[in-house]
Design an enzyme around this catalytic site. Structure first.
Site, PDB file in Angstrom:
ATOM      1  N   CYS A   1       0.459  -1.251   0.322  1.00  0.00           N
ATOM      2  CA  CYS A   1      -0.046  -0.178  -0.107  1.00  0.00           C
ATOM      3  C   CYS A   1       1.155   1.387   0.016  1.00  0.00           C
ATOM      4  O   CYS A   1       2.326   1.177  -0.012  1.00  0.00           O
ATOM      5  CB  CYS A   1      -1.155   0.382   1.308  1.00  0.00           C
ATOM      6  SG  CYS A   1      -0.134   0.384   2.769  1.00  0.00           S
TER       7      CYS A   1
ATOM      8  N   HIS B   1       5.312  -6.169   8.025  1.00  0.00           N
ATOM      9  CA  HIS B   1       5.187  -8.088   8.736  1.00  0.00           C
ATOM     10  C   HIS B   1       4.893  -8.947   7.306  1.00  0.00           C
ATOM     11  O   HIS B   1       3.686  -9.375   6.939  1.00  0.00           O
ATOM     12  CB  HIS B   1       3.554  -7.786   8.939  1.00  0.00           C
ATOM     13  CG  HIS B   1       2.960  -7.221  10.412  1.00  0.00           C
ATOM     14  ND1 HIS B   1       1.717  -6.499  10.845  1.00  0.00           N
ATOM     15  CD2 HIS B   1       4.039  -6.652  11.617  1.00  0.00           C
ATOM     16  CE1 HIS B   1       2.141  -5.750  12.201  1.00  0.00           C
ATOM     17  NE2 HIS B   1       3.352  -5.753  12.110  1.00  0.00           N
TER      18      HIS B   1
ATOM     19  N   GLU C   1      -0.637  -0.375  15.631  1.00  0.00           N
ATOM     20  CA  GLU C   1      -0.929   0.492  15.379  1.00  0.00           C
ATOM     21  C   GLU C   1      -1.912   0.952  16.350  1.00  0.00           C
ATOM     22  O   GLU C   1      -1.939   2.180  16.948  1.00  0.00           O
ATOM     23  CB  GLU C   1      -1.963   0.546  13.486  1.00  0.00           C
ATOM     24  CG  GLU C   1      -2.573   2.071  13.299  1.00  0.00           C
ATOM     25  CD  GLU C   1      -3.047   1.287  12.401  1.00  0.00           C
ATOM     26  OE1 GLU C   1      -3.006   0.936  11.429  1.00  0.00           O
ATOM     27  OE2 GLU C   1      -5.042   2.081  12.249  1.00  0.00           O
TER      28      GLU C   1
ATOM     29  N   THR D   1      -7.077   1.199  11.092  1.00  0.00           N
ATOM     30  CA  THR D   1      -6.942   1.215   9.460  1.00  0.00           C
ATOM     31  C   THR D   1      -7.481   0.161   8.335  1.00  0.00           C
ATOM     32  O   THR D   1      -8.194   0.327   7.710  1.00  0.00           O
ATOM     33  CB  THR D   1      -5.900   2.174   9.162  1.00  0.00           C
ATOM     34  OG1 THR D   1      -4.782   1.800   9.028  1.00  0.00           O
ATOM     35  CG2 THR D   1      -5.716   3.948   9.652  1.00  0.00           C
TER      36      THR D   1
ATOM     37  N   ASN E   1      -3.794  -7.602   7.526  1.00  0.00           N
ATOM     38  CA  ASN E   1      -4.184  -7.254   6.413  1.00  0.00           C
ATOM     39  C   ASN E   1      -4.510  -9.110   5.441  1.00  0.00           C
ATOM     40  O   ASN E   1      -5.114  -9.106   4.968  1.00  0.00           O
ATOM     41  CB  ASN E   1      -3.454  -6.699   6.448  1.00  0.00           C
ATOM     42  CG  ASN E   1      -4.304  -6.326   4.942  1.00  0.00           C
ATOM     43  OD1 ASN E   1      -3.398  -5.720   3.279  1.00  0.00           O
ATOM     44  ND2 ASN E   1      -5.383  -5.068   4.724  1.00  0.00           N
TER      45      ASN E   1
HETATM   46  S1  SF4 Z   1      -2.955   3.232   6.145  1.00  0.00           S
HETATM   47 FE1  SF4 Z   1      -2.185   1.197   6.636  1.00  0.00          FE
HETATM   48  S2  SF4 Z   1      -3.169  -0.248   5.072  1.00  0.00           S
HETATM   49 FE2  SF4 Z   1      -3.583   2.329   4.208  1.00  0.00          FE
HETATM   50  S3  SF4 Z   1      -2.054   3.609   3.188  1.00  0.00           S
HETATM   51 FE3  SF4 Z   1      -1.300   3.176   5.477  1.00  0.00          FE
HETATM   52  S4  SF4 Z   1      -0.535   2.080   5.720  1.00  0.00           S
HETATM   53 FE4  SF4 Z   1      -1.644   1.285   4.253  1.00  0.00          FE
END
Ligand code: SF4
Length: 292
Positions: free
Chosen positions: A17, A44, A136, A171, A229
């Site tokens: 991402c 991860h 997180e 998130t 994820n």
């Molecule tokens: S919130 Fe998490 S999943 Fe979304 S872009 Fe940022 S690091 Fe990636």
């Protein structure tokens, strides 16, 4: 098995991402000129971590930063904060020891941290849907002075107090999980303020992944065993395509998953770099003559 012909497709929308991509870039740029110590695994994904370690990245366990050995490893070196972010208390500790902080906290995570800080100041009870022991979430609730409640399982709803509250999410939480908790919390606190803080990238990724899973016979979801994820996206693949398999590397592949003529779709989570998808594709292609 040598006569089995497979059509192998790598999901064009797979790959890390934007938040993780940015963090990896920052690590590589800094490692090229300096010693860098990451606070917790940058991603991860064991194989990617090994690659970064070969480039010289040192990683200190986030839980051990506050003890003497952890702090010594950071002394006068640059400390890297991964995309998950950290609590202000930990940041202060890093600032007291490291020569510089390289902050890889994703912008989306920062927004949630700020929201939590503000609602906490305004006297709201903070409710976060997510995994209690996920870095997180630890960083998010560290932004509250008052007690926050993490909603991971149904039982956690018992901890919710009937007072002015705001409901947010880690998130990467799935929309289904967020919506289940939203319903339950509204039943307890009808005027709860709800802010969907799930990552927009992940929401779009889910829609594209569903489409991809419909176009292939077999789905291979590649990702780290520790990656939540990967687990969430794998569940989604299974719902769409019953011939979906989760794997970390080519060692996990069972060739009996495949039938002659199958189209095999290789995809990954927000923490699976493209090079790993390619490696899986090359591995599957190798024993089958005629695979495209
Ligand atoms: S919130 Fe998490 S999943 Fe979304 S872009 Fe940022 S690091 Fe990636």
């Amino acid at each position: 098995m040598t006569d089995v012909h497979l059509n192998i497709v790598i999901d064009p929308d797979a790959g890390v991402c934007p938040g993780v991509r940015r963090a990896l870039k920052m690590v590589e740029v800094n490692l090229a000129k300096d010693i860098l110590v990451a606070v917790g695994d940058v991603i991860h994904n064991k194989r990617e971590i090994n690659r970064l370690a070969e480039l010289g990245l040192d990683t200190v366990d986030q839980n051990k930063v506050s003890d003497k050995t952890g702090l010594n490893r950071l002394k006068n070196k640059k400390a890297f904060i991964r995309s998950h972010g950290v609590a202000p208390e930990l940041r202060a500790l890093l600032e007291s020891s490291a020569s510089e902080i390289i902050d890889g906290t994703c912008g989306n995570v920062k927004k949630v941290q700020k929201l939590i800080e503000q609602f906490d100041k305004d006297g709201y009870q903070i409710l976060v849907v997510g995994k209690a022991n996920h870095p997180e979430v630890i960083g998010l609730i560290g932004h509250c002075v008052c007690n926050a409640v993490v909603l991971e399982e149904k039982n956690d709803l018992k901890k919710v107090r009937r007072e002015k509250s705001v409901l947010l999410a880690q998130t990467t939480v799935s929309p289904e999980k967020f919506s289940r908790f939203r319903q339950s919390v509204i039943e307890q606190i009808p005027d709860v303020k709800v802010i969907d803080t799930t990552c927009p990238y992940i929401q779009k990724r889910r829609q594209k992944l569903v489409r991809f899973c419909h176009t292939v016979d077999v789905v291979l979801m590649v990702g780290g065993r520790q990656s939540s994820n990967t687990g969430i996206l794998y569940e989604l693949c299974q719902k769409v395509n019953s011939r979906s398999y989760r794997l970390e590397s080519e060692d996990d592949i069972d060739m009996f998953w495949f039938r002659d003529g199958d189209t095999v779709g290789i995809t990954g989570s927000a923490s699976t770099p493209e090079w790993q998808l390619k490696k899986i594709a090359d591995f599957i292609r190798s024993p089958f003559k005629g695979s495209k």
